[in-house]
Design an enzyme around this catalytic site. Structure first.
Site, PDB file in Angstrom:
ATOM      1  N   ASP A 189     -15.521  16.226  41.245  1.00  0.00           N
ATOM      2  CA  ASP A 189     -16.956  16.486  41.411  1.00  0.00           C
ATOM      3  C   ASP A 189     -17.851  15.425  40.788  1.00  0.00           C
ATOM      4  O   ASP A 189     -19.079  15.565  40.794  1.00  0.00           O
ATOM      5  CB  ASP A 189     -17.316  17.863  40.833  1.00  0.00           C
ATOM      6  CG  ASP A 189     -16.871  18.995  41.733  1.00  0.00           C
ATOM      7  OD1 ASP A 189     -16.983  18.843  42.961  1.00  0.00           O
ATOM      8  OD2 ASP A 189     -16.416  20.033  41.213  1.00  0.00           O
ATOM      9  N   ASP A 223     -15.024  19.461  50.527  1.00  0.00           N
ATOM     10  CA  ASP A 223     -16.189  19.064  49.724  1.00  0.00           C
ATOM     11  C   ASP A 223     -16.021  17.662  49.129  1.00  0.00           C
ATOM     12  O   ASP A 223     -16.989  16.957  48.863  1.00  0.00           O
ATOM     13  CB  ASP A 223     -16.416  20.039  48.555  1.00  0.00           C
ATOM     14  CG  ASP A 223     -16.100  21.485  48.867  1.00  0.00           C
ATOM     15  OD1 ASP A 223     -15.237  21.738  49.713  1.00  0.00           O
ATOM     16  OD2 ASP A 223     -16.700  22.373  48.232  1.00  0.00           O
TER      17      ASP A 223
HETATM   18  N1  GLY Z   1     -18.292  22.254  46.121  1.00  0.00           N
HETATM   19  C1  GLY Z   1     -18.291  23.657  45.926  1.00  0.00           C
HETATM   20  C2  GLY Z   1     -19.174  24.354  46.865  1.00  0.00           C
HETATM   21  O1  GLY Z   1     -19.670  23.796  47.837  1.00  0.00           O
HETATM   22  O2  GLY Z   1     -19.396  25.522  46.636  1.00  0.00           O
END
Ligand code: GLY
Length: 406
Positions: free
Chosen positions: A116, A174
């Site tokens: 992330d 993601d």
């Molecule tokens: N990256 C986590 C979400 O989109 O909830």
């Protein structure tokens, strides 16, 4: 006499039209003016109310605010929203606050246990540097990019997303968004390997994450020893085989951005196929704000359907606007994104000043099946909404100063 009367009527009509004219007459942009007013108010109040390093993340069911500390995956969105808010409104106070909220995330550069880092550092420090060109933002960006690239396994050809839980080598759709940070860092810090890592991840993901209809799985779990796919599953979607709305949005955004950075036609084809899946989906509501998962079947009337995900819509709008500038026939993408932005800027989704704990949008859904952040304000919805508005304004060449002052 009759002629004179007609002249008076025409003159009066013109005077009235001038007085009551929208910001720019053609096409009317009153919705955009209203949105920028709300944005300026909410962001200033939020920046006064919340403390750097404890960023507003979402609204809890009991009305309190869930905050994001430095290690939270969403921590970069509030500083990033302040930077975008500054660009959209020209309000220097927002730039000062954005700087304070950005610098409070300095220790995020040492994080090594998640993919992330792009969300956390590129949305905050990345925007800070893009806007100010202040080189003091660079060391955090350099170290974070190194840590993100270190999560790439060349044998498997992907960056590992998570270190938690029982997965072997999980990669989530993601993760595509974090590649932008690597493409940028590759140029900024003269690390060609980072761009290769990003493109390899995107290519492996095309191979393993997508179904025939170009919807994507949320999680693909790889065998770290052999690189073989062990399992395709979901974490936040309805079922392993469903199309989680934000996941589709991340994929669309990711491949559009990858094409922009590489001009690889395979990435453009992927982006356009994902766009087709989203734009033609029969269960998309009339206002184009998706339900949290495209496979939620709901027999109820549209108003009573399952929770929407305004964050997915905001990501889709931002991605489609970008896509619209990269192809010859981009008008269909632009129009769809414009429809989304008008919906998000309506009273249904846009907060009124002073409401919504100073978040900008309502009605996002984080993780439905975990009973977490359902039908509420969430920081990343605001971030991508602001980014989409900025892209919209740039494409339409709207005079921002005139818009803000009117
Ligand atoms: N990256 C986590 C979400 O989109 O909830």
């Amino acid at each position: 006499m009759r002629k004179a009367f007609c002249l008076v009527v025409v003159a009066a009509t013109l005077v009235f039209k001038c007085y009551a004219a929208p910001v720019q007459d053609h096409p009317p942009l009153n919705w955009l003016k209203k949105a920028t007013d709300v944005i300026a108010f909410q962001l200033n109040k939020a920046a006064e109310t919340y403390k750097p390093g404890q960023n507003p993340r979402s609204i809890n069911p009991n009305g309190t605010v869930r905050t994001a500390g430095v290690t939270d995956w969403t921590t970069g969105f509030f500083p990033g929203s302040l930077w975008y808010g500054y660009e959209l409104t020209g309000d220097k106070k927002l730039a000062e606050k954005a700087k304070a909220f950005t610098l409070a995330l300095d220790s995020a550069r040492h994080i090594t246990n998640t993919h992330d880092l792009g969300f956390m550092l590129f949305c905050s420090y990345g925007n800070a540097y893009r806007i100010t060109q202040d080189k003091t933002y660079l060391p955090a960006l350099e170290e974070g990019a190194k840590n993100l690239a270190a999560r790439f396994n060349p044998k498997i050809g992907v960056i590992r997303s998570w270190d938690f839980s029982w997965w072997h080598y999980p990669v989530i759709i993601d993760n595509m968004i974090n590649l932008e940070y690597l493409y940028w860092s590759s140029k900024e810090f003269n690390k060609p390997a980072y761009a290769t890592i990003a493109s390899t991840h995107a290519t492996t993901t095309i191979k393993n994450h997508f179904r025939k209809d170009f919807s994507s799985y949320h999680v693909v779990d790889y065998d770290p020893a052999t690189g073989k796919v062990l399992r395709k599953a979901t974490h936040q979607g309805l079922t392993n085989e469903s199309a989680w709305a934000r996941g589709q949005a991340w994929g669309l955004y990711g491949y559009t951005m990858c094409f922009e950075n590489t001009k690889n036609p395979a990435f453009l084809a992927q982006a356009e196929n994902i766009a087709k899946f989203i734009m033609n989906h029969p269960r998309t509501p009339k206002d184009k704000i998706p339900v949290w998962d495209y496979d939620v079947h709901n027999a109820l009337e549209e108003d009573e359907r399952a929770p929407r995900d305004a964050s997915a819509a905001a990501v889709i709008a931002s991605a489609l606007l970008d896509l619209s500038t990269q192809v010859k026939d981009g008008q269909k993408y632009f129009t769809y994104a414009e429809d989304i932005l008008k919906s998000l800027s309506s009273d249904q989704y846009l907060a009124k000043p002073d409401e919504n704990k100073y978040f900008i949008l309502k009605h996002s859904t984080g993780a439905m099946l975990y009973n977490s952040e359902i039908d509420t304000a969430i920081d990343y919805a605001d971030y991508y909404y602001l980014e989409a508005l900025k892209r919209y304004i740039a494409i339409k060449k709207i005079n921002l100063k005139q818009l803000v002052k009117s």
